[in-house]
Design a protein around this motif. Sequence first.
Motif, PDB file in Angstrom:
ATOM      1  N   UNK A 140      -4.378  -9.844  -0.439  1.00  0.00           N
ATOM      2  CA  UNK A 140      -4.206 -10.049   1.006  1.00  0.00           C
ATOM      3  C   UNK A 140      -3.285  -8.976   1.579  1.00  0.00           C
ATOM      4  N   UNK A 141      -2.258  -8.634   0.827  1.00  0.00           N
ATOM      5  CA  UNK A 141      -1.378  -7.554   1.261  1.00  0.00           C
ATOM      6  C   UNK A 141      -2.103  -6.235   1.401  1.00  0.00           C
ATOM      7  N   UNK A 142      -3.023  -5.956   0.481  1.00  0.00           N
ATOM      8  CA  UNK A 142      -3.812  -4.711   0.580  1.00  0.00           C
ATOM      9  C   UNK A 142      -4.670  -4.701   1.833  1.00  0.00           C
ATOM     10  N   UNK A 143      -5.122  -5.885   2.271  1.00  0.00           N
ATOM     11  CA  UNK A 143      -5.970  -5.974   3.459  1.00  0.00           C
ATOM     12  C   UNK A 143      -5.149  -5.831   4.740  1.00  0.00           C
ATOM     13  N   UNK A 144      -4.054  -6.584   4.852  1.00  0.00           N
ATOM     14  CA  UNK A 144      -3.322  -6.685   6.117  1.00  0.00           C
ATOM     15  C   UNK A 144      -2.155  -5.703   6.257  1.00  0.00           C
ATOM     16  N   UNK A 145      -1.551  -5.322   5.175  1.00  0.00           N
ATOM     17  CA  UNK A 145      -0.388  -4.427   5.234  1.00  0.00           C
ATOM     18  C   UNK A 145      -0.377  -3.548   3.991  1.00  0.00           C
ATOM     19  N   UNK A 146      -1.333  -2.620   3.901  1.00  0.00           N
ATOM     20  CA  UNK A 146      -1.481  -1.851   2.663  1.00  0.00           C
ATOM     21  C   UNK A 146      -0.252  -1.021   2.291  1.00  0.00           C
ATOM     22  N   UNK A 147       0.424  -0.454   3.269  1.00  0.00           N
ATOM     23  CA  UNK A 147       1.594   0.367   2.931  1.00  0.00           C
ATOM     24  C   UNK A 147       2.744  -0.489   2.427  1.00  0.00           C
ATOM     25  N   UNK A 148       3.016  -1.584   3.111  1.00  0.00           N
ATOM     26  CA  UNK A 148       4.105  -2.469   2.697  1.00  0.00           C
ATOM     27  C   UNK A 148       3.789  -3.105   1.343  1.00  0.00           C
ATOM     28  N   UNK A 149       2.571  -3.613   1.204  1.00  0.00           N
ATOM     29  CA  UNK A 149       2.229  -4.240  -0.072  1.00  0.00           C
ATOM     30  C   UNK A 149       2.201  -3.212  -1.196  1.00  0.00           C
ATOM     31  N   UNK A 150       1.835  -1.977  -0.872  1.00  0.00           N
ATOM     32  CA  UNK A 150       1.860  -0.914  -1.880  1.00  0.00           C
ATOM     33  C   UNK A 150       3.264  -0.677  -2.420  1.00  0.00           C
ATOM     34  N   UNK A 151       4.249  -0.734  -1.529  1.00  0.00           N
ATOM     35  CA  UNK A 151       5.640  -0.580  -1.965  1.00  0.00           C
ATOM     36  C   UNK A 151       6.030  -1.745  -2.878  1.00  0.00           C
TER      37      UNK A 151
END
Length: 177
Positions: A140-151
């Motif tokens: 879900x993080x990759x879908x909605x907030x890829x940069x933040x979830x990537x960190x």
Amino acid sequence: MNVMPAFEELDPDNEEPTEKRPPLDPKGSVGGHAAMLAGYGLVVATISAVAAFTGKKLPGKMSTRDLAVTSLAAHKLSRTVTKDAVTSPLRAPFVDHDGDGGPGEVMESPKHEDGLRGSVGELLTCPFCFDVWALTALTAGRVFAPRVSGVWVDALAALAGADFLHLAYAKAQQAAG
């Protein structure tokens, strides 16, 4: 109630069985498991609906690097939620403390044998079970907030790597000492 199949645990010193775990009796936990499954389905459906409504596109195929890093991150997130001593207050309403586990970890068991509380207790004491939920959150993080979830994925993967290095270092010290 234990979610693992029956088996004998071996004492590492004498390799004699120390206990026989009872087989899983799903009769008492079917309702709780069904509620958890429905809740999980609702979470996934909600994430999918919000993504569609907001025009978010699903990420493409994971690269080999992304797959490896996400696997490490899910491992670390799952162990943190289900075994870490620091997160034990979050699990306390659903689990009983059974003793110390590995370094920085605790052993716990569900307080209730059946119903939703028992199923939540099982989920919160089983890193393998919790992995599905962890990967759903990371996806879900990759879908909605890829940069933040990537960190966060990178940080969790680095923590998992650090944990393995700590264990390897301790093992090397034992071998040398």
